[in-house]
Structures are given as structure tokens and as C-alpha cells.
Design a protein around this motif. Structure first.
Motif, short mmCIF file in Angstrom:
data_model
loop_
_atom_site.label_atom_id
_atom_site.label_comp_id
_atom_site.label_asym_id
_atom_site.label_seq_id
_atom_site.Cartn_x
_atom_site.Cartn_y
_atom_site.Cartn_z
N ASN A 2 0.85 -1.19 0.00
CA ASN A 2 0.00 0.00 0.00
C ASN A 2 0.89 1.24 0.00
O ASN A 2 1.52 1.57 1.00
CB ASN A 2 -0.91 -0.01 1.22
CG ASN A 2 -1.92 1.13 1.19
OD1 ASN A 2 -1.93 1.93 0.26
ND2 ASN A 2 -2.77 1.20 2.19
N LYS A 3 0.94 1.95 -1.12
CA LYS A 3 1.82 3.10 -1.27
C LYS A 3 1.10 4.43 -1.06
O LYS A 3 1.68 5.50 -1.32
CB LYS A 3 2.46 3.06 -2.67
CG LYS A 3 3.28 1.81 -2.92
CD LYS A 3 3.85 1.77 -4.32
CE LYS A 3 4.66 0.49 -4.55
NZ LYS A 3 5.23 0.43 -5.92
N VAL A 4 -0.12 4.40 -0.59
CA VAL A 4 -0.92 5.61 -0.42
C VAL A 4 -0.40 6.43 0.76
O VAL A 4 -0.17 5.91 1.85
CB VAL A 4 -2.41 5.28 -0.23
CG1 VAL A 4 -3.20 6.56 0.03
CG2 VAL A 4 -2.94 4.57 -1.47
N ASP A 178 -3.83 2.98 -8.45
CA ASP A 178 -4.24 2.07 -7.39
C ASP A 178 -3.22 2.13 -6.25
O ASP A 178 -2.21 2.83 -6.31
CB ASP A 178 -4.46 0.65 -7.90
CG ASP A 178 -3.19 -0.02 -8.42
OD1 ASP A 178 -2.08 0.40 -8.05
OD2 ASP A 178 -3.33 -1.00 -9.19
N ARG A 179 -3.51 1.38 -5.19
CA ARG A 179 -2.68 1.43 -3.99
C ARG A 179 -1.27 0.86 -4.20
O ARG A 179 -0.38 1.10 -3.40
CB ARG A 179 -3.38 0.70 -2.85
CG ARG A 179 -4.67 1.36 -2.42
CD ARG A 179 -5.35 0.64 -1.28
NE ARG A 179 -6.60 1.31 -0.92
CZ ARG A 179 -6.67 2.34 -0.10
NH1 ARG A 179 -5.58 2.80 0.48
NH2 ARG A 179 -7.83 2.91 0.18
N MET A 180 -1.09 0.13 -5.29
CA MET A 180 0.22 -0.43 -5.60
C MET A 180 1.06 0.51 -6.47
O MET A 180 2.18 0.18 -6.83
CB MET A 180 0.06 -1.78 -6.27
CG MET A 180 -0.65 -2.80 -5.40
SD MET A 180 -0.96 -4.37 -6.25
CE MET A 180 0.71 -4.99 -6.40
N LEU A 210 -8.46 7.25 -6.81
CA LEU A 210 -7.75 6.13 -6.21
C LEU A 210 -8.64 4.89 -6.27
O LEU A 210 -9.79 4.92 -5.83
CB LEU A 210 -7.39 6.44 -4.75
CG LEU A 210 -6.68 5.32 -3.99
CD1 LEU A 210 -5.30 5.07 -4.58
CD2 LEU A 210 -6.57 5.69 -2.50
N GLU A 212 -8.78 0.32 -6.13
CA GLU A 212 -8.18 -0.82 -5.47
C GLU A 212 -7.39 -1.67 -6.48
O GLU A 212 -7.70 -1.67 -7.68
CB GLU A 212 -9.26 -1.68 -4.81
CG GLU A 212 -10.00 -0.97 -3.69
CD GLU A 212 -9.08 -0.51 -2.57
OE1 GLU A 212 -8.13 -1.26 -2.23
OE2 GLU A 212 -9.29 0.60 -2.05
N PRO A 213 -6.36 -2.38 -6.02
CA PRO A 213 -5.62 -3.27 -6.91
C PRO A 213 -6.56 -4.26 -7.62
O PRO A 213 -7.45 -4.83 -7.00
CB PRO A 213 -4.66 -4.00 -5.96
CG PRO A 213 -4.45 -3.03 -4.84
CD PRO A 213 -5.78 -2.35 -4.66
N ARG A 230 5.09 6.50 -3.98
CA ARG A 230 4.06 7.14 -3.15
C ARG A 230 2.89 7.58 -4.03
O ARG A 230 3.09 8.09 -5.13
CB ARG A 230 4.63 8.36 -2.41
CG ARG A 230 5.81 8.01 -1.50
CD ARG A 230 6.51 9.25 -0.97
NE ARG A 230 7.77 8.88 -0.34
CZ ARG A 230 8.70 9.75 0.06
NH1 ARG A 230 8.50 11.05 -0.11
NH2 ARG A 230 9.82 9.32 0.61
N VAL A 231 1.69 7.39 -3.52
CA VAL A 231 0.47 7.77 -4.22
C VAL A 231 -0.35 8.68 -3.31
O VAL A 231 -0.61 8.35 -2.15
CB VAL A 231 -0.36 6.52 -4.60
CG1 VAL A 231 -1.67 6.94 -5.25
CG2 VAL A 231 0.43 5.61 -5.52
N PRO A 233 -3.99 10.69 -3.23
CA PRO A 233 -5.28 11.03 -3.86
C PRO A 233 -5.60 12.51 -3.65
O PRO A 233 -5.53 13.02 -2.53
CB PRO A 233 -6.28 10.14 -3.12
CG PRO A 233 -5.63 9.77 -1.83
CD PRO A 233 -4.15 9.84 -2.04
#
Length: 248
Positions: A2-4, A178-180, A210, A212-213, A230-231, A233
Motif C-alpha cells: 500500500n503506497k498511499v 491504485d494502492r500499488m 484512487l 483498489e488493486p 508514493r500515491v 489522492p
């Protein structure tokens, strides 16, 4: 995986003074404005930026430029920023002008581990021969000029060697992520974002949506998550009009 990151300020908090930053966008389109504003608030200075254009007056990288936070820039198009021109001619800003396609390939090459490549673009000009003013002095004289680059002939055609670019950080804007860290760009906002994302040792992506995977089809992904650390939103954004033309 999870890179969020919760907010843009959190995402850019560790960018130090003197860092090199590759930035996506073209004109006003696809520019990571939320991340740039967070860098301004964070206070990092003496920065080296790599981007197609160094923002425009009052927006994008232009706000860092106006605050005196950019020491050097590698850019291609600089015609829409009066403050850029003022700083460059006054000797306050160092500028490495690079042909647009060459700049895109330098970013991409750096991102995939290619240290240099040969291109015909710029052969027979100051791009290859050297002498382009990179920094002026206070009296308008050339304080620093570009150096000649290596050239080589292949199959009877002369090419110039250009170095790949690896930046300490990269800031990009995506339509979906996405979170990845997998990213999808929308229409012309794709522009310089993919090669900028590749070139950063630490790439930070602001995303409008944003997901989901698994929600992004593999064939739709423009930047795979391996390039993104890093992500952030930021929600839907609006793009301004750089030059408004109306009939009288």
C-alpha cells in the motif's frame, strides 16, 4: 504494497534542499500542482528541476520559480513564462535547453538504466557543438556555456550522445492510480508524466481517482507500480486555459 500517503505535504516532506526533481506535465496539462504547492509550503530550495517547461507565470513550477526556489532547470520550451526569462537573463537561473524529444528520451533512458544514447537531433547546432548560454552574469555576459558533446557516425549519419537523466524525486499527475502505484493518464495529460515517473529514484504520484488493486486492467496501465513509491489522492482537478483566443 500500500503506497498511499495521506496528503501531499506528507508525501514531499523529505525532499531536501538541492534535490533534483523531474516533473510531469506540458503547459497547463497533466501538471502535479498539488505536489508542487506542497513543495513550496515545505520550503525546499536550491532545487534542480527537469520538465518540458518550467511552469507558467503563477502556476505549476512557476510558483517555485517566483519564490526563488529553483537554482537550475533542464527544459525544452520556456516561452510562456516571463519570470523565467527575467531570471535567466539576469543571471539568477541556470538553464540547460534540450530538444523536446531528446528530453523525453533522456528521462526514459535514465529510468530504465541506459546511461547514454545517440540521436541525430541537434547535430550541427550548439546543442552538439556547445556554446549555448546556461547562465548569464549580472552584466548580461555569458557566465557559463554548454560544453561540446561527443558525436559519432553510424551508417554515414552523424549522431550526438545525450546522457540519461535520473532524478532524486519525480512528481507526476495521473487520472487513476491504485494502492500499488499503477497509474493511468487521461488523454493529453499523459505527455511527459510517464518518462518523468520512470526517471525518479522516488516517484510521487498525485491521482484524481484512487482505486483498489485489480480494478485497472493490465493493458490500460501506462506506468507500472514498480516505478512509483508514493500515491496521493487529490480528487478531480480542472485544467486552465494557457492562451485564450476569442473573436472581436
Amino acid at each position: 504494497m500500500n503506497k498511499v500517503v495521506a496528503s501531499a505535504p506528507d508525501a514531499v516532506a523529505d525532499i531536501p534542499n538541492g534535490a533534483s526533481i523531474a516533473v510531469g506535465g506540458f503547459g497547463l496539462v497533466g501538471v502535479p500542482n498539488a505536489l508542487i504547492a506542497a513543495v513550496l509550503e515545505q520550503g525546499a530550495t536550491d532545487l534542480e528541476t527537469v520538465s518540458n517547461n518550467c511552469g507558467t507565470d503563477g502556476t505549476g513550477l512557476g510558483i517555485l520559480l517566483e519564490a526563488g526556489r529553483i537554482r537550475r532547470t533542464i527544459s525544452s520550451y520556456v516561452g510562456s513564462n516571463k519570470e523565467f526569462a527575467r531570471q535567466y537573463l539576469a543571471g539568477e537561473l541556470e538553464v540547460e535547453l534540450t530538444p523536446q524529444g531528446t528530453l523525453a528520451e533522456r528521462l526514459r533512458a535514465g529510468g530504465v538504466g541506459i546511461p547514454a544514447f545517440f540521436t541525430p537531433a541537434g547535430v550541427g547546432t550548439q546543442v552538439a557543438d556547445g556554446g549555448l548560454p546556461q547562465r548569464y552574469d549580472a552584466d548580461g555576459g555569458v557566465a557559463l556555456a554548454s560544453q561540446p558533446k561527443e558525436t559519432r557516425e553510424f551508417d554515414g549519419v552523424t549522431y550526438v550522445m545525450e546522457r540519461g537523466i535520473v532524478a532524486d524525486f519525480a512528481l507526476v499527475h495521473a487520472w487513476k492510480g491504485d494502492r500499488m502505484g499503477n497509474l493511468v493518464y487521461r488523454a493529453s495529460a499523459r505527455n511527459f508524466n510517464p518518462p518523468a515517473a520512470e526517471s525518479g529514484r522516488i516517484t510521487i504520484a498525485q491521482v484524481e481517482h484512487l482505486v483498489e488493486p485489480g480494478e485497472l486492467r493490465p493493458e490500460d496501465i501506462h506506468t507500472p507500480g514498480i516505478h512509483v513509491q508514493r500515491v496521493v489522492p487529490v480528487g478531480p482537478v480542472t485544467t486552465g486555459i494557457e492562451r485564450r483566443t476569442v473573436r472581436s
